[in-house]
Design an enzyme around this catalytic site. Structure first.
Site, PDB file in Angstrom:
ATOM      1  N   LYS A 116      46.071  50.049  44.669  1.00 43.73           N
ATOM      2  CA  LYS A 116      47.382  49.715  44.112  1.00 43.73           C
ATOM      3  C   LYS A 116      48.014  50.911  43.404  1.00 43.73           C
ATOM      4  CE  LYS A 116      46.877  44.735  43.391  1.00 43.73           C
ATOM      5  NZ  LYS A 116      46.873  43.652  42.401  1.00 43.73           N
ATOM      6  N   LYS A 199      43.745  42.772  55.877  1.00 43.65           N
ATOM      7  CA  LYS A 199      43.779  41.376  55.434  1.00 43.65           C
ATOM      8  C   LYS A 199      45.224  40.917  55.280  1.00 43.65           C
ATOM      9  CE  LYS A 199      43.856  42.197  50.515  1.00 43.65           C
ATOM     10  NZ  LYS A 199      43.379  42.095  49.177  1.00 43.65           N
ATOM     11  N   LYS A 202      50.336  39.760  50.522  1.00 48.76           N
ATOM     12  CA  LYS A 202      51.753  39.835  50.173  1.00 48.76           C
ATOM     13  C   LYS A 202      52.220  41.284  50.147  1.00 48.76           C
ATOM     14  CE  LYS A 202      55.571  37.952  48.947  1.00 48.76           C
ATOM     15  NZ  LYS A 202      56.253  36.992  49.825  1.00 48.76           N
TER      16      LYS A 202
HETATM   17  P1  TYM Z   1      45.044  36.718  44.082  1.00 44.83           P
HETATM   18  O1  TYM Z   1      46.105  35.973  43.339  1.00 44.83           O
HETATM   19  O2  TYM Z   1      45.385  38.023  44.673  1.00 44.83           O
HETATM   20  O3  TYM Z   1      44.472  35.823  45.236  1.00 44.83           O
HETATM   21  C1  TYM Z   1      44.030  34.496  45.029  1.00 44.83           C
HETATM   22  C2  TYM Z   1      42.803  34.225  45.874  1.00 44.83           C
HETATM   23  O4  TYM Z   1      43.101  34.369  47.258  1.00 44.83           O
HETATM   24  C3  TYM Z   1      42.110  35.174  47.882  1.00 44.83           C
HETATM   25  N1  TYM Z   1      42.700  35.887  49.037  1.00 44.83           N
HETATM   26  C4  TYM Z   1      42.198  35.866  50.286  1.00 44.83           C
HETATM   27  N2  TYM Z   1      41.125  35.261  50.808  1.00 44.83           N
HETATM   28  C5  TYM Z   1      40.893  35.431  52.122  1.00 44.83           C
HETATM   29  N3  TYM Z   1      41.688  36.172  52.932  1.00 44.83           N
HETATM   30  C6  TYM Z   1      42.783  36.805  52.464  1.00 44.83           C
HETATM   31  N4  TYM Z   1      43.558  37.520  53.268  1.00 44.83           N
HETATM   32  C7  TYM Z   1      43.075  36.658  51.065  1.00 44.83           C
HETATM   33  N5  TYM Z   1      44.046  37.141  50.265  1.00 44.83           N
HETATM   34  C8  TYM Z   1      43.807  36.656  49.027  1.00 44.83           C
HETATM   35  C9  TYM Z   1      41.659  36.123  46.785  1.00 44.83           C
HETATM   36  O5  TYM Z   1      40.390  36.668  47.062  1.00 44.83           O
HETATM   37  C10 TYM Z   1      41.662  35.219  45.576  1.00 44.83           C
HETATM   38  O6  TYM Z   1      40.448  34.510  45.448  1.00 44.83           O
HETATM   39  N6  TYM Z   1      42.200  38.889  40.602  1.00 44.83           N
HETATM   40  C11 TYM Z   1      42.493  37.591  41.232  1.00 44.83           C
HETATM   41  C12 TYM Z   1      42.968  36.545  40.244  1.00 44.83           C
HETATM   42  C13 TYM Z   1      42.054  36.274  39.091  1.00 44.83           C
HETATM   43  C14 TYM Z   1      40.784  35.645  39.137  1.00 44.83           C
HETATM   44  C15 TYM Z   1      40.338  35.569  37.773  1.00 44.83           C
HETATM   45  C16 TYM Z   1      39.992  35.147  40.162  1.00 44.83           C
HETATM   46  C17 TYM Z   1      42.324  36.571  37.780  1.00 44.83           C
HETATM   47  N7  TYM Z   1      41.291  36.132  37.019  1.00 44.83           N
HETATM   48  C18 TYM Z   1      39.113  34.996  37.448  1.00 44.83           C
HETATM   49  C19 TYM Z   1      38.751  34.589  39.822  1.00 44.83           C
HETATM   50  C20 TYM Z   1      38.322  34.516  38.487  1.00 44.83           C
HETATM   51  C21 TYM Z   1      43.598  37.819  42.235  1.00 44.83           C
HETATM   52  O7  TYM Z   1      44.340  38.744  42.157  1.00 44.83           O
HETATM   53  O8  TYM Z   1      43.734  36.854  43.143  1.00 44.83           O
END
Ligand code: TYM
Length: 337
Positions: A116, A199, A202
């Site tokens: 990022k 993957k 967004k």
């Molecule tokens: P975020 O908001 O980017 O994504 C939410 C969840 O979606 C999953 N994901 C995917 N899984 C499979 N294939 C894909 N192409 C794909 N794109 C996204 C992500 O792995 C995620 O599980 N850092 C985290 C948010 C967070 C969090 C936490 C998660 C903040 N605190 C505590 C777990 C525990 C995030 O940015 O997710």
């Protein structure tokens, strides 16, 4: 809330507005299943959302929108605790303690930050973006979570969480549960429909490569029908040789419950077109009621806000207890009331 069940915690960012199919298949689907078997805490991580520039009105709207989608996907406030991260101030408070326990080099090795910040340029990337994973660590440890259901891209952050929990426990005495990632292999990484080497995301996907759940179903059906497939005609699961078709088979299989080998048989001798047309229909059938349920919650913001208020209250009870213990272990003088 006393419970003998193992604890689960996860979060999703409200940055994008609509969730995409990768979010649902990689994470949210597991959240829905785990509310039946776990003491489950799920949150919309708005503190994480401001690590990149945001519009205040949009963030507020997207936070409600994220909660509505989680409910639309099947989270039940009677079966899980659903809340907004910023409603529970303990996240930022424990985040600071964890910042002070994390090595600079250790944080520098986080690949999501590297990706990022490389995109934004070192001067534009914020310190908040750099410490993003450390806030995530606090999110998880506050709830003494045993399992964290996420997609593959979050694995490194969960590994760091384990390291930090062990470090804190080693230094100050047993305080935190060491959590395990819960990553379902088949859906850990849903790929971009136009470029199955990356993957679905967004930030990286072109509009035609990403399925946004709140888009008109017709638009998504079109994208599925024009997904990039591989040379040849045979419908076979082969991630290296046929990444495009394999991705579509994974999506099809997960949405319907049909096994991949069953699908291979079903489409034997048929072309890619038949698979894509059917998958488009499967997706539309799944997403239509999801959108309707989400809209019901959006149309009733009072109910939505009261679900989130109750969730925050339940979450705070747990988070405050853990934070008090951590503060005590670190050596902070207790405030007299
Ligand atoms: P975020 O908001 O980017 O994504 C939410 C969840 O979606 C999953 N994901 C995917 N899984 C499979 N294939 C894909 N192409 C794909 N794109 C996204 C992500 O792995 C995620 O599980 N850092 C985290 C948010 C967070 C969090 C936490 C998660 C903040 N605190 C505590 C777990 C525990 C995030 O940015 O997710």
């Amino acid at each position: 809330m006393a419970s003998d069940r193992p604890r689960v915690l996860s979060g999703i960012q409200p940055t994008a507005g609509s969730f995409h199919l990768g979010n649902y298949l990689g994470a949210v689907r597991q959240w829905v299943a785990m509310q039946e078997t776990h003491d489950a805490f799920y949150m919309v991580v708005d503190l994480h959302a401001i690590t990149v520039p945001q519009d205040p009105a949009e963030l507020r709207a997207n936070t409600r929108l994220a909660a509505a989608q989680l409910l639309g996907a099947g989270l039940d406030p009677d079966r899980c605790t659903l809340f907004v991260q910023s409603h529970v101030p303990e996240h930022a408070q424990l985040g600071w303690v964890m910042n002070c326990l994390t090595g600079f080099g250790e944080a520098s090795r986080m690949t999501q930050f590297k990706d990022k910040s490389a995109k934004q340029g070192a001067d534009r990337a914020t310190v908040g973006l750099f410490t993003y994973p450390i806030l995530q660590i606090a999110d998880i440890l506050l709830y003494q979570a045993n399992a964290v259901p996420v997609g593959e891209d979050q694995r490194q952050h969960i590994e760091l969480t384990r390291d930090l929990a062990e470090r804190f426990n080693g230094r100050y005495g047993q305080t935190f549960t060491v959590p395990a990632p819960y990553i379902v292999k088949e859906t850990a990484k849903i790929f971009d429909l136009q470029d199955p080497a990356i993957k679905m995301s967004k930030s990286a996907s072109a509009p035609k490569g990403i399925i946004n759940l709140l888009d008109e179903p017709k638009t998504s059906a079109k994208k599925i029908k024009s997904a990039v497939t591989d040379t040849g005609t045979e419908i076979r699961f082969d991630e290296t040789g046929k990444p495009g078709i394999s991705n579509l088979l994974t999506i099809y299989s997960t949405l319907t419950g049909a096994g991949v080998s069953e699908l291979e048989k079903k489409y034997e001798g048929k072309g890619y077109g038949a698979l894509k047309t059917d998958l488009a229909e499967v997706f539309v059938d799944w997403v239509t009621p999801f959108r309707a349920r989400t809209q019901e919650f959006l149309d009733d913001p009072e109910t939505l806000d009261s679900i989130l208020a109750k969730g925050a209250e339940k979450a705070r009870a747990v988070a405050a207890e853990t934070l008090a213990q951590a503060y005590d272990r670190v050596g902070f003088l207790p405030a007299k009331h």
